[in-house]
Scaffold this motif. Sequence first.
Motif, mmCIF file in Angstrom:
data_model
loop_
_atom_site.group_PDB
_atom_site.id
_atom_site.type_symbol
_atom_site.label_atom_id
_atom_site.label_comp_id
_atom_site.label_asym_id
_atom_site.label_seq_id
_atom_site.Cartn_x
_atom_site.Cartn_y
_atom_site.Cartn_z
ATOM 1 N N LEU A 115 -83.874 -6.380 -51.883
ATOM 2 C CA LEU A 115 -82.668 -5.125 -51.109
ATOM 3 C C LEU A 115 -81.467 -4.882 -52.052
ATOM 4 O O LEU A 115 -81.522 -6.857 -51.612
ATOM 5 N N ALA A 116 -81.174 -4.671 -52.059
ATOM 6 C CA ALA A 116 -79.494 -4.218 -53.106
ATOM 7 C C ALA A 116 -79.213 -3.799 -51.581
ATOM 8 O O ALA A 116 -79.789 -2.292 -51.120
ATOM 9 N N LEU A 117 -78.096 -4.711 -50.786
ATOM 10 C CA LEU A 117 -77.807 -3.669 -49.437
ATOM 11 C C LEU A 117 -76.300 -3.734 -50.170
ATOM 12 O O LEU A 117 -75.412 -5.281 -50.324
ATOM 13 N N CYS A 118 -75.760 -3.020 -48.914
ATOM 14 C CA CYS A 118 -74.228 -2.987 -48.801
ATOM 15 C C CYS A 118 -74.166 -4.584 -47.744
ATOM 16 O O CYS A 118 -74.306 -4.653 -46.906
ATOM 17 N N ALA A 119 -72.700 -5.311 -47.751
ATOM 18 C CA ALA A 119 -72.276 -6.570 -47.158
ATOM 19 C C ALA A 119 -72.653 -6.212 -45.078
ATOM 20 O O ALA A 119 -73.440 -6.087 -44.788
ATOM 21 N N LEU A 120 -72.509 -4.881 -44.799
ATOM 22 C CA LEU A 120 -72.607 -4.495 -43.992
ATOM 23 C C LEU A 120 -74.208 -4.268 -43.022
ATOM 24 O O LEU A 120 -74.240 -4.506 -42.532
ATOM 25 N N HIS A 121 -74.870 -3.921 -44.310
ATOM 26 C CA HIS A 121 -76.547 -3.336 -43.605
ATOM 27 C C HIS A 121 -77.351 -4.439 -43.942
ATOM 28 O O HIS A 121 -78.042 -4.590 -43.742
ATOM 29 N N HIS A 122 -76.891 -5.499 -44.528
ATOM 30 C CA HIS A 122 -77.084 -6.666 -45.308
ATOM 31 C C HIS A 122 -76.976 -7.582 -43.969
ATOM 32 O O HIS A 122 -78.020 -7.760 -43.574
ATOM 33 N N ARG A 123 -76.109 -7.366 -42.892
ATOM 34 C CA ARG A 123 -75.973 -8.005 -41.903
ATOM 35 C C ARG A 123 -76.611 -7.481 -40.951
ATOM 36 O O ARG A 123 -77.495 -8.367 -40.211
ATOM 37 N N ALA A 124 -76.794 -6.296 -40.842
ATOM 38 C CA ALA A 124 -77.757 -5.761 -40.184
ATOM 39 C C ALA A 124 -79.277 -5.924 -40.119
ATOM 40 O O ALA A 124 -79.423 -5.628 -39.146
ATOM 41 N N TYR A 125 -79.665 -5.788 -41.143
ATOM 42 C CA TYR A 125 -80.718 -6.320 -41.414
ATOM 43 C C TYR A 125 -81.681 -7.145 -41.338
ATOM 44 O O TYR A 125 -82.294 -7.721 -40.558
ATOM 45 N N ASP A 126 -80.342 -8.657 -41.754
ATOM 46 C CA ASP A 126 -81.295 -10.123 -41.867
ATOM 47 C C ASP A 126 -80.790 -9.886 -39.765
ATOM 48 O O ASP A 126 -81.860 -10.652 -39.698
#
Length: 193
Positions: A115-126
């Motif tokens: 998935l391409a994710l902005c840094a904020l949503h990448h951390r929230a997803y992880d």
Amino acid sequence: MTISRPVNILEKGFFESRVLNDDFLDCLFDAIATILSDITQDAKISEAHIKIRDLERGKTFLSLSKRIREMSFQKRVLNVYSYRCAFCGSFESVEAAHIIPVNHENSTDETRNGLALCALHHRAYDQALITIVEDYSVILNRNQTDEFQKLKLDGGLAKFTKELRPIILLPPAINDRPHKEYIKIANSVRGWK
């Protein structure tokens, strides 16, 4: 051993104000330098007089296992999402995220595991604050958000929630879209039911 230039710092009055001034420090450093110079030139002192402790360092043996990742993963994933965050559509600080985490045995560097994710949503997803399900809809972890509210750590939560898309942005090619089985595995790994 004799010191060639004896210095008596007490006679010079350096302690009268109880403040160490520059003159005192200069005199002290000169005295130390003179002593060290005299010691190094003293013929009575040799390497035999210097004792070296024989201490063996402890040893640790490590075994490292790391999955080899394809360098093209990031480029492929960002390209199919047009460098936009799948959760919010932002172009800022977009990264390629693995749907099934890299350290999981079923993880892969296929584009459809990304998935391409902005840094904020990448951390929230992880961190399992947000996820996607098989129909590509975005789900917010209400248990975590409720806990944030109880702890009064919910500043910005309304904005965060408002910026989430109801359904992620999808790549145009079906074979590049997140694989539904990968989504199931990832949600299981991250504790989603």
